[in-house]
Design a protein around this motif. Structure first.
Motif, short mmCIF file in Angstrom:
data_model
loop_
_atom_site.label_atom_id
_atom_site.label_comp_id
_atom_site.label_asym_id
_atom_site.label_seq_id
_atom_site.Cartn_x
_atom_site.Cartn_y
_atom_site.Cartn_z
N GLY A 305 28.33 42.02 40.77
CA GLY A 305 28.35 41.34 41.88
C GLY A 305 27.82 41.77 43.19
N PHE A 306 26.96 42.92 43.41
CA PHE A 306 26.56 43.40 44.44
C PHE A 306 25.25 43.88 44.11
N VAL A 320 25.71 40.59 48.33
CA VAL A 320 26.86 40.39 47.48
C VAL A 320 27.30 38.90 47.21
N GLU A 324 33.56 35.43 44.81
CA GLU A 324 34.03 36.27 43.65
C GLU A 324 34.93 37.22 43.77
N ILE A 326 34.36 40.02 45.41
CA ILE A 326 33.84 41.16 45.12
C ILE A 326 34.38 42.13 46.51
N LEU A 380 35.00 48.34 39.10
CA LEU A 380 34.38 47.03 39.01
C LEU A 380 33.75 47.01 37.66
#
Length: 388
Positions: A305-306, A320, A324, A326, A380
């Protein structure tokens, strides 16, 4: 195919003025054999070849999305002369004034190019420097030959006679137009809009379209993103909102593809993440690309996600997924990933970790970042996005 958006995409598309385009029409090519085999190094989703100039070997990118380029260092080593200067724009719409020169000769295996028009550029800056690129073999020189390319076997073949290639079983045929510096451009439709995709071997991603192509009403699933996910010849573009989505169908030549994952941005490209599934022939004489599938992989995407860039040897979050949850933010300085120290790198080690991402083969990572002078840690998990 699973595409992990752990990093930026490198895009080397360059736009020239009218004077520049005429300059690149010069030059000639000589071959000793009817078909010449050229050793290719396919690494990090980019194709490289060894080029001999005055008996010295150099590393060049093979890039259909750009004209021929030599580094400032090579220009000085060879004591070449400036022909003129002109404005050059990269894929991120950054502009710079560049020297145009003529290279008397370069040799790729047994293929000899003479009197080559080339742009002189500093190829040691930003992420380009990590690949130690001395130049680019661009579409303006490639268009003088027929090329058969197979990334999976690290092999290129070149000829002046298309009949030397048996391509009867190449069942995907894509017509193109040559624009600017002989760059092949494919016309198709995405989300009911006409789209021109540059066939770009200097693009490590799969498919990318201009932001204006995106239409939320015609997309079932999409991911909204923010930041910078591409680097051009002169560096990164400005942070912006973009989208990643699946398209129901897209026609490429005589075939239709379904459920392709496409990203929006400030370029319109098809790249090596698509090409590497095929053996393909580039035919500028008849303006066609012939392709034979050598592996079949479904288009899927995994991501934490990044994404991050190395800026002055420091890894910084530049991209990003929004909506979501994040926890990382644009501008976070990454201190470590899975306890690998990324906060005290020199140029060599930062290039190593730019190419060999710590998180690449992990499903779960521990990330520590510096934000407002504080160290914050997150765990993560890699997720599969845009599933049917």
């Amino acid at each position: 195919m699973r595409k992990t958006l752990f990093s930026i995409f490198l895009v080397f598309t360059i736009t020239l003025s009218g004077q520049g385009r005429k300059f690149f029409e010069s030059g000639e090519v000589q071959m000793k054999n009817a078909v010449e085999k050229i050793n290719l190094t396919y690494a990090n989703d980019l194709p490289f070849v060894e080029v001999s100039i005055n008996g010295k070997m150099y590393n060049f990118l093979l890039d259909t999305g750009a004209p021929t380029v030599i580094s400032t260092q090579v220009y000085k080593e060879l004591n070449l002369k400036k022909k003129y200067e002109g404005k050059v724009k990269d894929s991120q719409k950054n502009k710079q004034n560049q020297i145009f020169t003529e290279l008397p000769e370069m040799i790729i295996d047994q293929v000899i190019f003479k009197n080559i028009g080339a742009i002189v550029m500093d190829l040691s800056v930003s992420e380009l420097g990590c690949f130690k690129v001395d130049g680019i073999i661009g579409a303006n020189q490639m268009s003088k030959l027929f090329w058969r390319i197979n990334y999976s076997e690290n092999l290129i073949e070149a000829t002046t006679d298309l009949s030397q290639f048996d391509y009867k079983d190449y069942d995907l045929v894509i017509p193109f137009e040559s624009k600017a510096q002989k760059t092949p451009v494919i016309e198709t439709r995405i989300l009911d809009k006409k789209v021109e995709l540059t066939f770009d071997t200097g693009f490590s991603g799969r498919m990318k379209v201009f932001d204006t192509t995106y239409n939320a009403k015609k997309v079932k699933k999409a991911i909204k993103t923010f930041g910078t996910n591409a680097v051009g010849a002169y560096g990164a573009g400005k942070p912006a909102v973009s989208y990643i989505f699946r398209t129901d169908k897209i026609a490429l030549g005589n075939k239709e593809f379904v459920n392709e994952i496409i990203q929006t941005g400030n370029s319109s490209l098809i790249g090596n993440d698509f090409f590497k599934n095929y053996m393909f022939i580039l035919d500028w004489e008849h303006s066609k690309i012939y392709m034979k599938q050598i592996q079949e992989k479904y288009s899927e995407m995994e991501s934490f996600g990044f994404g991050y860039r190395f800026i002055d040897t420091k890894p910084v979050v530049t991209y990003v997924f929004q909506e979501e949850k994040i926890p990382l933010k644009i501008g976070d300085s990454i201190v470590s990933i899975n306890n690998v120290d990324l906060d005290h790198l020199d140029k060599v080690s930062s290039c190593y970790y730019f190419i060999n991402r710590v998180e690449r083969n992990n499903k779960i990572i521990d990330v520590a970042v510096r934000r407002d002078s504080k160290i914050i840690s997150f765990k993560l998990e890699k997720k599969l996005y845009l599933q049917d």
